[in-house]
Structures are given as C-alpha cells and as structure tokens.
Design a protein around this motif. Sequence first.
Motif, mmCIF file in Angstrom:
data_model
loop_
_atom_site.group_PDB
_atom_site.id
_atom_site.type_symbol
_atom_site.label_atom_id
_atom_site.label_comp_id
_atom_site.label_asym_id
_atom_site.label_seq_id
_atom_site.Cartn_x
_atom_site.Cartn_y
_atom_site.Cartn_z
ATOM 1 N N SER A 1 -37.476 -22.707 -31.779
ATOM 2 C CA SER A 1 -36.737 -24.617 -30.577
ATOM 3 C C SER A 1 -37.355 -24.244 -29.780
ATOM 4 O O SER A 1 -37.582 -25.355 -29.218
ATOM 5 C CB SER A 1 -35.032 -24.433 -31.018
ATOM 6 N N LEU B 1 -39.375 -26.911 -27.295
ATOM 7 C CA LEU B 1 -39.111 -27.313 -26.404
ATOM 8 C C LEU B 1 -40.094 -27.344 -25.099
ATOM 9 O O LEU B 1 -40.249 -28.777 -24.406
ATOM 10 C CB LEU B 1 -37.781 -27.344 -25.933
ATOM 11 N N SER C 1 -43.474 -29.015 -25.486
ATOM 12 C CA SER C 1 -43.090 -30.362 -25.600
ATOM 13 C C SER C 1 -42.432 -31.012 -23.639
ATOM 14 O O SER C 1 -43.991 -31.968 -23.323
ATOM 15 C CB SER C 1 -41.769 -31.062 -26.142
ATOM 16 N N VAL C 2 -42.562 -29.917 -22.919
ATOM 17 C CA VAL C 2 -42.461 -30.139 -21.927
ATOM 18 C C VAL C 2 -43.773 -29.741 -20.967
ATOM 19 O O VAL C 2 -44.406 -30.807 -20.188
ATOM 20 C CB VAL C 2 -42.054 -28.892 -21.069
ATOM 21 N N PRO D 1 -34.136 -30.168 -34.269
ATOM 22 C CA PRO D 1 -35.404 -29.593 -33.715
ATOM 23 C C PRO D 1 -35.608 -28.814 -35.174
ATOM 24 O O PRO D 1 -34.930 -28.355 -36.264
ATOM 25 C CB PRO D 1 -35.268 -28.013 -32.920
ATOM 26 N N ALA E 1 -40.136 -30.575 -29.283
ATOM 27 C CA ALA E 1 -39.001 -31.444 -28.715
ATOM 28 C C ALA E 1 -38.590 -32.496 -30.295
ATOM 29 O O ALA E 1 -38.969 -32.471 -30.831
ATOM 30 C CB ALA E 1 -38.804 -31.401 -27.908
ATOM 31 N N TYR F 1 -40.982 -34.955 -31.557
ATOM 32 C CA TYR F 1 -41.790 -35.549 -30.667
ATOM 33 C C TYR F 1 -42.342 -35.832 -29.671
ATOM 34 O O TYR F 1 -43.403 -36.674 -29.207
ATOM 35 C CB TYR F 1 -42.785 -35.125 -31.755
#
Length: 358
Positions: free
Chosen positions: A28, A32, A35-36, A110, A282, A285
Amino acid sequence: MKHSTTVSNIVPLWLDSGSDVALRYWLSIIGLLISVALVAIVLSRLNWDVFWMTLRGVTATSLVLAGLALVGSLTIRATRWRLITVCGNGQHLNFQRATWIGYFANTILPLRAGEFMRVLAINRMTGVPVAQALTGAVVDRVSDVLMLGVSLIAVIAIHSRLLDNVSVNSTIISAMVIAGLAFLGFVSWRRLGRSVLARWVAWLPNRFREKMPRWHDQSGLVVGRLREPGRVAVIAALTLLAVVTDYAAIWLVMQSLDWRMSLMAAVTVGVFLNTGMLLPAAPGYLGIYQVACVFALGLYGVTEAEAVAYSVVLQLLVISLLLVIGAGVVLSCSFWLTPAEARRQILVAAKAPEANGS
C-alpha cells in the motif's frame, strides 16, 4: 439445503498472518509512493494554460451519456458474475448491489480490496457459499483479463509502426496462452477425484492440505458449469458487451471535449488504463489515469496538457459515479466493512463451528 456462511474454508490464511499483513502494508505504501511520483512528474511538465483551456471546453451532454454507459457496464458485469456463480434471476438485484459495493471499496481502499468485499457482500445478502462466490469472482476477472489481452493485440496491430516489437508481441501472446491454459486447468479442477487431489496436495502444509478438498467441493458447482458451451458463449458475449460499453464511455468523454476521434482511440486509452491498473497505486488510481492517458493519446497527436485534462475529466466521472452510487448502495444495504472489521468477521467465522455447506 442450508448454505454455509463460514468463510474459513475459502479465505486464504494470509489474512491472519503477521508477515503478510506487513507485506500488504508495504505494498500500500509503495502504491501511494508510485501515485505521488507519477502525479509529481505530470505536474512538473504540465502546460497549465492548455490544461485549463481544455477543461473549459467540456460539455455536459456527452458526460451524462458516458456516465450512463459506465453504469451499463457495471450492470452487465454484475449479470455476468451472477451467471458464472450459477445463481438464478431472483438474485440479480443482490449481485448488482454487491458489484457496486466492490467497486466502491476499490475506489477508497488500496490493493483492490473491493474484490473480496463484494464476495462478502453477496454471501451476506444471499447466503451463497463464499467459495462459490469467490470462484465466480475469479472467473469474472479472468474474463476481463483475457479480453484485455485481445484488445492489447489489436492496439499493437493498429499502431504497428509505433509499437513494432516482436518481443512485446510474443510476450503478450505467451501470457494469453498461459492464462488460457491456466483457465482450462482451473475448469478441469473439478474432474480430479478427492484421492487424486489428496496426492497432489500432499506436499502442502497441513492447514492447507486439510482445507483443499473442501475448497474443491465448494467451487465445483461453478467450475462444473463452465464446461457447458452455451453458458461459456453467453459469458463471452457479456464480456465483449461490457468491454465495448467501457470503450464507448471513454469515447464519449472525448466527445465532451469536442475531440473528433475514432473508437480505436478509446480502445487504446482503455488498454493503457487497464494495464496501468495492474500496478500498485493509491486508491482511485491517482497518477495511473494521467500517465496512461498521456501515453495513449500521445499516439494520436494529443498534447500532454490536453491528455492530462482528459484524464482528470474521465477519472472524476468514474470516481463520482462509484462514490455516489456505491455509497448509496452501502447505506441502503447497511453494509459497511472497514479492513479491520472485515478481518474481524473472517476470524470470528474461522473459529465458528462449521455449518453444513454441501
């Protein structure tokens, strides 16, 4: 005949494993971070003037039609899942509700936690044994993966000059062959007698070896019906219809921006999106939508800023529908499980005396 609602027979024991809880936690976190990172890269390259200009050109009519298409797609998928799970027409509404609950959970949790949430939901609503519902959910997803492979080959064929790579094509075809063989093996699972199965799983730890025959029996109803050509044909037709409806929704969002693009452009976006969604990310998506649309629409001469604007419109439409309708279904059914609560119910069920689920 009383169906067992005990989930200990089919829920993998990793749900109570500290090491795997830690693995899911780190996956998870990795999702994240991915995604960031993707969002940061996109924003650092974004032409904000073009971005806002593109968003100002959105028209509502096509968006409404796209939303209706997405609702239709989920309706078709719920029907397919019910058919695969071998449940009658009387359970259609419950499968619709469970499907929305699953997609709602996937939006806010997630690691595609909604896949298991929908199984728990349909078990609670209908009493369908969890093994039967879970087997149906697995076949349901395999159907989408196989259709994604077909779409991916079509995209590569259309853009052969840009994506002409023998190794890539070979990899895709090999993956589809492996998936197909695995599916055939899965369908043949029921043909194994208990004695043969016991010899095959003798190397497994006791906790798995003891449960395997029960999994075999409980999933047998679904697997056995998959050998009926008529049922498989209907499932294939529903899968094709659901995917075409998805691509129609993607195309309609393009029309909302007054882009005169072919349906193949929507197929390309859909393939890039669904392939990107195989990565950890994340909830919702975030970042996957943006990068997938940039790469897919770039093949059609769309600038990065325009592609990012398109991705934002598409993503907001999808998330809004799933959150609003999904939350409404959750509230109407009084069904809500946080990950901790889901795990608690599973552990309680695992300790409960086994009901007669045959």
